[in-house]
Each structure stands twice: as C-alpha cells, then as structure tokens.
Design a protein around this motif. Structure first.
Motif, PDB file in Angstrom:
ATOM      1  N   GLN A  42      38.777  41.742  38.250  1.00 31.95           N
ATOM      2  CA  GLN A  42      39.000  42.977  38.988  1.00 31.95           C
ATOM      3  C   GLN A  42      40.194  42.807  39.917  1.00 31.95           C
ATOM      4  OE1 GLN A  42      34.770  43.519  40.421  1.00 31.95           O
ATOM      5  NE2 GLN A  42      35.156  45.591  39.710  1.00 31.95           N
ATOM      6  N   VAL A  43      40.958  43.885  40.084  1.00 35.40           N
ATOM      7  CA  VAL A  43      42.108  43.845  40.970  1.00 35.40           C
ATOM      8  C   VAL A  43      41.907  44.818  42.121  1.00 35.40           C
ATOM      9  CG1 VAL A  43      43.711  43.208  39.126  1.00 35.40           C
ATOM     10  CG2 VAL A  43      43.333  45.618  39.648  1.00 35.40           C
ATOM     11  N   ALA A  44      42.497  44.490  43.251  1.00 37.04           N
ATOM     12  CA  ALA A  44      42.446  45.394  44.403  1.00 37.04           C
ATOM     13  C   ALA A  44      43.431  46.535  44.185  1.00 37.04           C
ATOM     14  CB  ALA A  44      42.797  44.633  45.675  1.00 37.04           C
ATOM     15  N   ILE A  45      43.073  47.721  44.663  1.00 38.04           N
ATOM     16  CA  ILE A  45      43.944  48.888  44.546  1.00 38.04           C
ATOM     17  C   ILE A  45      44.634  49.086  45.888  1.00 38.04           C
ATOM     18  CG2 ILE A  45      44.000  51.366  44.109  1.00 38.04           C
ATOM     19  CD1 ILE A  45      41.572  50.949  42.285  1.00 38.04           C
TER      20      ILE A  45
ATOM     21  N   ASP B 225      40.101  56.282  42.042  1.00 35.16           N
ATOM     22  CA  ASP B 225      40.660  55.000  42.476  1.00 35.16           C
ATOM     23  C   ASP B 225      40.461  54.760  43.967  1.00 35.16           C
ATOM     24  OD1 ASP B 225      41.504  54.036  40.034  1.00 35.16           O
ATOM     25  OD2 ASP B 225      43.544  54.790  40.209  1.00 35.16           O
TER      26      ASP B 225
ATOM     27  N   ARG C 282      35.533  50.281  39.167  1.00 31.47           N
ATOM     28  CA  ARG C 282      36.907  50.465  39.650  1.00 31.47           C
ATOM     29  C   ARG C 282      37.659  49.133  39.692  1.00 31.47           C
ATOM     30  NH1 ARG C 282      38.455  52.011  45.816  1.00 31.47           N
ATOM     31  NH2 ARG C 282      36.886  50.406  46.104  1.00 31.47           N
ATOM     32  N   GLY C 283      38.880  49.117  39.125  1.00 26.45           N
ATOM     33  CA  GLY C 283      39.744  47.952  39.198  1.00 26.45           C
ATOM     34  C   GLY C 283      39.509  46.898  38.149  1.00 26.45           C
TER      35      GLY C 283
ATOM     36  N   GLN D  58      44.945  48.903  38.184  1.00 27.50           N
ATOM     37  CA  GLN D  58      45.046  49.485  39.523  1.00 27.50           C
ATOM     38  C   GLN D  58      45.435  50.959  39.504  1.00 27.50           C
ATOM     39  OE1 GLN D  58      46.853  46.960  38.217  1.00 27.50           O
ATOM     40  NE2 GLN D  58      48.806  46.684  39.279  1.00 27.50           N
TER      41      GLN D  58
END
Length: 434
Positions: free
Chosen positions: A14-17, A306, A426-427, A155
């Motif tokens: 998972q990536v931070a937005i 998002d 999400r992400g 993202q």
C-alpha cells in the motif's frame, strides 16, 4: 508503506496518498495512462448514453405499442440481466485474452444491437435486441474498469477511475439532449427509432483503442506466466477459498448500489410526466438538474475515494441517497422545489459509483481480477435489473412514487451493510503475482 492481507492469499503493498486534490492524478499521468483514461471515459460516456435511451423513450413505447408499465419495465430488466452475464463472461475473457481486445469486442457488440433496436417492429423484437445489447453493455464496463484500475498508479486510482465514471453523466446528458432535439423535430413514431440509431456511435471508439491503448503490464505478465505454467484462471475460482467471502459481499454491495440507481433512473422520466404532469420536453430541465448533480457527485466521489477511502464514500452516499429519494417522492413539494432537489438526488444516487471500479479492482488478485470484478459488478446489475420491473408492477398497487421510494431505500440499505463488512483498499499496489 504497509502491507495488507489480501483475499487471494498474497500480501498487497500500500502507498500513502500525499496529494489528494482532484486534479493531481491527471497532471501526473504519463502518455499511456492518459490515452487509457480518455478512451475509457469516452467509452463510459457512450455506454451511459446508450443505456439511458430506453428510459427516455419508455413512455413513447408504452403509448405506441400499448404495453403496460410492468411489461415496459421488463425490457430494462432484461437488458440488465443480460449485462450481468455479459460482464461476467467479458471479465473472464479479459483474464484469458487481454483487457484491450475484450473492450473492443464488447463496444462493437452493443453498438450493433443498439442499431438493431431502431428497426424493431414489435415490443417482442425490441426485447430480444435489448437483451443482446445487454451482453456487450455489461462486458464493456468489466473490461474497461479493470483496464483503468491496472493502468493507473495506486495513489491516483480512485480519482482517475472515479473521474472516468463521471462520463456516464455526460452520456446521460447526451441522451437527454438527443431526446429534446429529436422529439422536437420528429413525430414520436420515428423519433424513438433515431434515438436508438444514435446509440450506435460508440463503435467509432474502437479505432482509437486499436491505435493508442496498450495492455497493462501487470495483466500481460500474469497472463504470460499462467500460459507458461498451465495454471490459467478457472471461471469458478472466485467462488472458492478465502476469495469466496469477498465475492459474496462485493456482489451484495454492487446489487444494492445498482438496484437503487436503476429503480430511480429508469422510472424518474415517467414519474415526471405522469405524476407531476410535465411534457417530455418540459421534463428536460428537471432531468438536467439530476444529471448536473450526478456529474458533480461523480467528481466529488472520485476525490473522496482517495481522500477518505472507498468504504466511507459508500456509507455516506448510501445514507444520503435514501434521505433524498424519500423527500423527492414522498413529500408534498412544488415542481420548483422538486427541480432544485434534483441536484442532490443525482449527486447522492450516482457519486458512490466513482469508488466502485477501483474498489473491486483492489479486492482481487491479478489472475482473477477480470473474473471477480466482472462477476461482482454485473451480478449487482442482474439483481438490480429486477428493480425496474418490480417498480413497474408495484406502481399499480401503491403508485409510482411510493414504488420507487420502497425499492430504492431497500437497495441502498443493502449497499450500506455490505460496504460496512468489506475491507478498506485505498492505496493498494497491484502486482503481477498478486
């Protein structure tokens, strides 16, 4: 970055937005992402135009061919039931032969049968043509949503896929504009046929797809690996192991959100012309308020998908849709107030769709993504397909306004509960081996 457990058994990165502004995704797109974005946005707009033509001419069909409301609603139901099957098969096909090729096939299919509808000589012929159109209509969403979800970076996925979803409102507006023009210029006996002829326009999009849109790398790698090992996805695999719970809940969520939407949009034009006493042309302004609200809902929903996450978007909008549809149909409001209320009705009854494509993409591993996403969304269409016919039949007992309110409220309640039970995605980063 964190790693989340994923229904297929593998971990998902998972990536931070960091930049959650609505336009950030478009500014950061590479050429491949932009070509895919515009192709899918155009496809979804034309898809929306094609589907919304029938609800706009349903009153004319009832009058010309002397069918009752329940029978007329059956044509919308049959289209959606066929789209459920078409979406599942197209999703499976997308896992086997590729996203882009499947998308081309489905667009040509539903464009051709829209043209066939224009030449129908009886309601029975129209019913068959709409059913065949539905196969391609459902398949187009399945292939296009997976294509977008895999092409756009994690993202930006919610906003990009959600913004594509807003194309449906544009297509709806195109259908209403075509109705206003054609029914002003031509007698109803021929205007409805030209409406369906206009629905053949999506076929032109195939030329753009063939020239500019590429297969996502993650899908191509997974398909090549499956071919090399002989471990190709099986059509029933989404109903086994830990994926089964995801399939059940995601299918219920899709059924609820689409059942409510179709209960409203299929019969609202008829509600305005019968229970509110408006003509076809004068009802255009009321539908325009609904469409503008819908378009705004898609864009805000894309941003919230998002910003807050997929689940909060679904929970907020399902409750909002219940509240507004009850006010719209059950309170003794003037036509002027009803026109104003069209904006929030369109906003809440459409905006949650912005999160559905990305959400379903992120729930499944790559090898099953087309099958899983295609089945769940289009199972929802199949169940939601029952609502137009049921509203039509119930309207004879309780009135059209109450019938719309009952089925919409039940559907959005199911959507709320199923979304609450599903995980936040999400992400999530998609990998070829996930």
């Amino acid at each position: 970055m964190g790693v989340a457990a994923e229904p297929g058994g593998a971990g998902l990165e998972q990536v931070a937005i960091e930049d959650a502004s609505l336009g950030a995704f478009y500014r950061s797109m590479n050429p491949t992402e932009r070509h895919t974005f515009w192709a899918c946005a155009a496809g979804w707009a034309l898809d929306g135009m094609d589907f919304m033509i029938y609800p706009l001419v349903i009153g004319t069909i009832i009058s010309l061919w002397k069918v009752d409301a329940g029978t007329a609603g059956l044509a919308a139901t049959v289209t959606l039931l066929a789209s459920a099957l078409g979406g599942w098969l197209a999703g499976y096909l997308a896992d086997r032969i590729g996203r882009v090729l499947t998308l081309q096939i489905t667009i040509l299919w539903f464009s051709f049968f829209s043209l066939v509808c224009a030449f129908a000589q009886s309601f029975e012929q129209l019913l068959v043509a709409r059913a065949l159109l539905g196969l391609g209509f459902g398949g187009e969403w399945a292939a296009g949503a997976v294509l977008m979800g895999e092409t756009i970076r994690a993202q930006y996925r919610g906003r990009a896929v959600g913004s594509v979803q807003s194309g449906w409102a544009i297509g709806w507006g195109m259908a209403v504009l075509a109705q206003a023009l054609l029914f002003s210029w031509l007698p109803p006996e021929s205007a409805w046929r030209w409406m369906f002829a206009v629905g053949a326009l999506p076929a032109l999009l195939v030329f753009y797809l063939r020239r500019y849109v590429k297969e996502p790398e993650v899908a191509a790698e997974t398909r090549a690996r499956a071919a090399a090992t002989g471990d190709r996805p099986r059509i029933w695999e989404i109903f086994s192991g830990p994926v089964l719970r995801t399939t059940i809940l995601a299918s219920l969520a899709a059924a609820g959100c689409q059942g409510g939407y179709y209960a409203i949009t299929t019969w609202l034009p008829r509600f305005l012309t019968t229970e509110r006493g408006l003509s076809i042309v004068s009802s255009t302004g009321y539908l325009a308020a609904l469409i503008v609200g819908s378009f705004a809902g898609y864009l805000v929903g894309a941003w919230l998908a998002d910003r807050l996450g997929r689940r909060p978007l679904f929970l907020i909008f399902s409750l909002g849709a219940i509240a507004v549809i009850l006010a719209y149909t059950q309170l003794p409001l003037s036509n002027a107030v009803l026109w104003v209320l069209g904006f929030p009705l369109g906003f809440f009854a459409s905006g949650y769709f912005s999160g559905m494509g990305a959400f379903l993409t992120e729930l499944y591993p790559t090898r099953l993504r087309g099958s899983g996403q295609g089945f769940c969304y289009n199972f929802g269409r199949g169940i939601g397909a029952l609502f137009p016919a049921l509203v039509g039949y119930l309207s004879g007992q309780v009135g059209l306004a109450s019938a719309i309110a009952i089925f919409a409220a039940v559907a959005y309640g199911v959507f709320f509960l199923a979304a609450f039970a599903l995980p936040e995605t999400r992400g999530r980063v998609l990998h070829a081996d996930s």
